[in-house]
Structure formats: C-alpha cells, structure tokens
Design an enzyme around this catalytic site. Sequence first.
Site, PDB file in Angstrom:
ATOM      1  N   PRO A 284     -29.747 -18.058  58.018  1.00 21.50           N
ATOM      2  CG  PRO A 284     -29.610 -16.581  56.206  1.00 21.50           C
ATOM      3  CD  PRO A 284     -30.151 -17.914  56.596  1.00 21.50           C
TER       4      PRO A 284
ATOM      5  CG  ASP B  57     -34.693 -16.820  57.055  1.00 25.39           C
ATOM      6  OD1 ASP B  57     -33.613 -16.491  56.535  1.00 25.39           O
ATOM      7  OD2 ASP B  57     -35.351 -17.813  56.683  1.00 25.39           O
ATOM      8  CG  HIS B  58     -30.009 -11.167  56.669  1.00 27.04           C
ATOM      9  ND1 HIS B  58     -30.637 -10.224  55.881  1.00 27.04           N
ATOM     10  CD2 HIS B  58     -28.964 -10.509  57.245  1.00 27.04           C
ATOM     11  CE1 HIS B  58     -30.009  -9.081  55.968  1.00 27.04           C
ATOM     12  NE2 HIS B  58     -28.988  -9.218  56.794  1.00 27.04           N
ATOM     13  NE  ARG B  59     -33.063 -18.699  54.470  1.00 27.80           N
ATOM     14  CZ  ARG B  59     -33.465 -19.960  54.649  1.00 27.80           C
ATOM     15  NH1 ARG B  59     -33.006 -20.907  53.847  1.00 27.80           N
ATOM     16  NH2 ARG B  59     -34.314 -20.270  55.608  1.00 27.80           N
TER      17      ARG B  59
END
Length: 457
Positions: free
Chosen positions: A257, A429-431
């Site tokens: 994401p 990376d939104h994680r």
Amino acid sequence: MITKVFMPKLSDAMETGKVIKWLKKEGDPVKGGDLLVEVETDKANVEIEAFGAGVLRKIVVAEGGTVPVGEMIGVIADPAEDISSMAAAAPAKPAGPAPAAAAPAPAAKPAPAPAMAPAAAGPLPAMESYQSVPATTAVVPLAPAAASAPSPTDGRVKASPLARKIAGQTGVDLRLIQGTGPGGRIIRRDVEAAKTAPRPAPASAPQPAGAPRPTAVPARPQFVIPPRPEAEFEDVAMSPMRAAIAKRMPMSKAPVPHFYVTSEVAMDEAWALRERLNALDGQPKISVNDMVIKAVALALLKNPGINAQLNGQAIRVHHRAHIGIAVSLDQGLITPVLRDCDAKPLARIAVESRDLADRARGGKLRAQEMSGATFSISNLGMYDVEEFSAIINPPEGAILAVGSVLQKPVVEDGELRVGRRMKMTISCDHRVMDGAMGARFLQDVKRLLEEPLRLLV
C-alpha cells in the site's frame, strides 16, 4: 579440497543465469577472491569471485550456457583430487535467440515496400531493447552508406528503436556510427556519443587579410519526425531485464500500500555551493544527485523509521544508509547499491556513485553491489521531469523520486525574484510507516539541501 562453483542467486527475482565469459581457463590456478566467471542475470552482467582455492579443474557450463540458479557450473580442486563424478556433468547448451512470434503481426494493409516502425511514443526516452528485431518487423531501406561508414551484411543499419528516435531528433546519421550493441547493433549510447563528438569543419576559401571573421553560431538540434510506418504495430521481444521488471513491479505495486508525500526545495544555496566546489582544481565534480544522496543518508539516521522494511511479523529498522541509485540502461532499469552513504564525505559519494553508474551501464557490477539497499533514489531531473512518483523496490520500505532543478518566479518577504526550485516525492509502504513520518523525513532532507554546508561536515 573440492569446491563446487554454483550459479549464484543475485536478486530476489533471479531464476536462471547465463555464463557470459570464463575469466579463468581450465587448468588455471585460482585463489579465493579471484574473479572467476562473468554471468548475466535479469539485471546486469556480474563478475563472480571464487570462494575456494586450487585449480579450475572443470568448466561444466560453457560460455553462452543458461542454467537455473543453484546449478553447478564449474569445479575448483587440487590437481591430485579425483573429480571424475563431477566431470561427467554435461555442459549446458548455449542459449539461443528469443523465438519469433508464432504468427506475423497483422498490418493495416499489405505494404509494397517495407517501412520502419518507430519507437513507441512515451513521456521519456528511457528504455530500449537489446533483443533482435522480430522477423515480423519491417524496416526502411536506406541509401548506401559512404565508403568510410560501417556496412552491415544485410544491407540495412541495425539500430534499436530508441537509437533511431534520438538520431532523428538530433540529426545524427546512423550510417556513420559503429554500433556497440549485440551483433554491432547501434544503441542509445552510440548515438549520444556521436552527437557530442567533434565534427570536421568543411574546407573554406581563405579570407582576405583584415576581413572580419564570421561569428560561429552553434547549430540547434532539429526535431525530425520519422516517416509514418505502413504497419499498424509491431511486437518486440522483451529483454531479460524488462521481463524481470514486468514480473516484479506487480509484486510491489499491488500488495504494497503506497502513499506519497511531495515537497519543494529551494536549491539556490546548494546550486551555488556545487558551482564553487566544482571550480576547485583536482576535486571530483559534484552533481545535484550526489548532494541528494548525502542529504537522504543523513536524514535516514535522524528518521530510522523511514530506513525500515516489513520483515514477516516485525519491522526491520536499519542503522546504516545503503542507498540504491536507479540507473537507466538500454534494456531496462537497475538499482546498484552505494553503501554507508551516511559515513562517506560528499566528494567520495560523487566518485563512487559515478563509478557505480558507469559500471552498471557497462555490465561490470559486482555481486555485492546488486542487493542490500535500505532506501532508493530515482532521479529523472536530467530528462526535464518536474515531478513524479516512483514505485517502491521491495523489500525496501520507501523510495524518493527527484525532479529537475528549475528556475521559476518565487516570492520571498513580499518581493518577486527568480529562484531555483526542485520537487521531490517520497513513496512509502503504509504497513511500515505513516504520512507524518514521511513528512518529517522530507523536512529534514529539505533543510539539509537548503543549508548545504551541513553536507560537508
């Protein structure tokens, strides 16, 4: 002691490798660390070091052979050791050219005379293929070349689509260029070298004594539109690198994401400092990208959450700034790694980054330079790109996209003036990280570039 030489796995996506050249012959002595063999991966040609000492007793895979990762390609052993069971292994057959399409590509109408299909239009002249042109591709017959020009045996100039496009835009005659690509094919770097090479001045009549000399006006490259092809389209075989990119990018963009944060940097002070540094005798030339690399490395130390990646159920935070530098090649894109940028002075970064890019383009990277980046930078400023977003190179957690340094009107303290500005966009990376972390990181990179003396300490 018997040491088996295996085809190494040099990238996450690498499944097979091709032996390009053995740097030692059978019977040659070998020491640990000696350059042993050059192999082609999905990214580049890499020289592999020997991990054992002795004699190269057997070359199992001959030059040109393609084998899966992990398969034995040679044997190093003492002269008296018995390697008969290994010597029985059959060498792999050299890889042949990419197969042509099963059926010819449909054309708009039958063409009485073949015509050239130009390179596909796009925003950037970034890539071209090293693969042979498929049998279904039509080409324009050219007039015979001059006697001093190279003469291909098939009666036409062999050039990649991008080379033809650049030659058409700059007025370079392809018939006068010696290609350095596979089979003597003309590629982008050949056209660019010919474009900058000095041209002999035409003979002119002697001027009368005292007559004023005419002022030389530099020729401006012409924008030449290539002829419209008769064929409606063509199918060009993917290079191994392009095929690997096509396979890996969905693995990054789809599951990861992405989010993006953009900032604009005032580059006036950095530009002035760079000009002063480059005016010093005996010092390496500093590029804007070198300054960005140093600023990013220092900002990563202050923002370790950006220098991180997802590792199973944990987040791995790196304490060294190993920067991947995106380099555009004729057949694709590669990201060699410049290590410990946080601990290196700016001048050393300039020397090593230029050497790394040159060897990447020449296919001379070492195995350890192809992996291990903790963060990557993609700079399209040299293509007059103002702003763009890059795709994260897994397993990294972020990448920075850098645009051109542009002169534009700016307002400071209520006054209008001309300033130098550069946009940069971080993809995250939104994680692993969130928007505020990305914004703070960009703030620190911006401050370092706007106060560039900090890059010299």
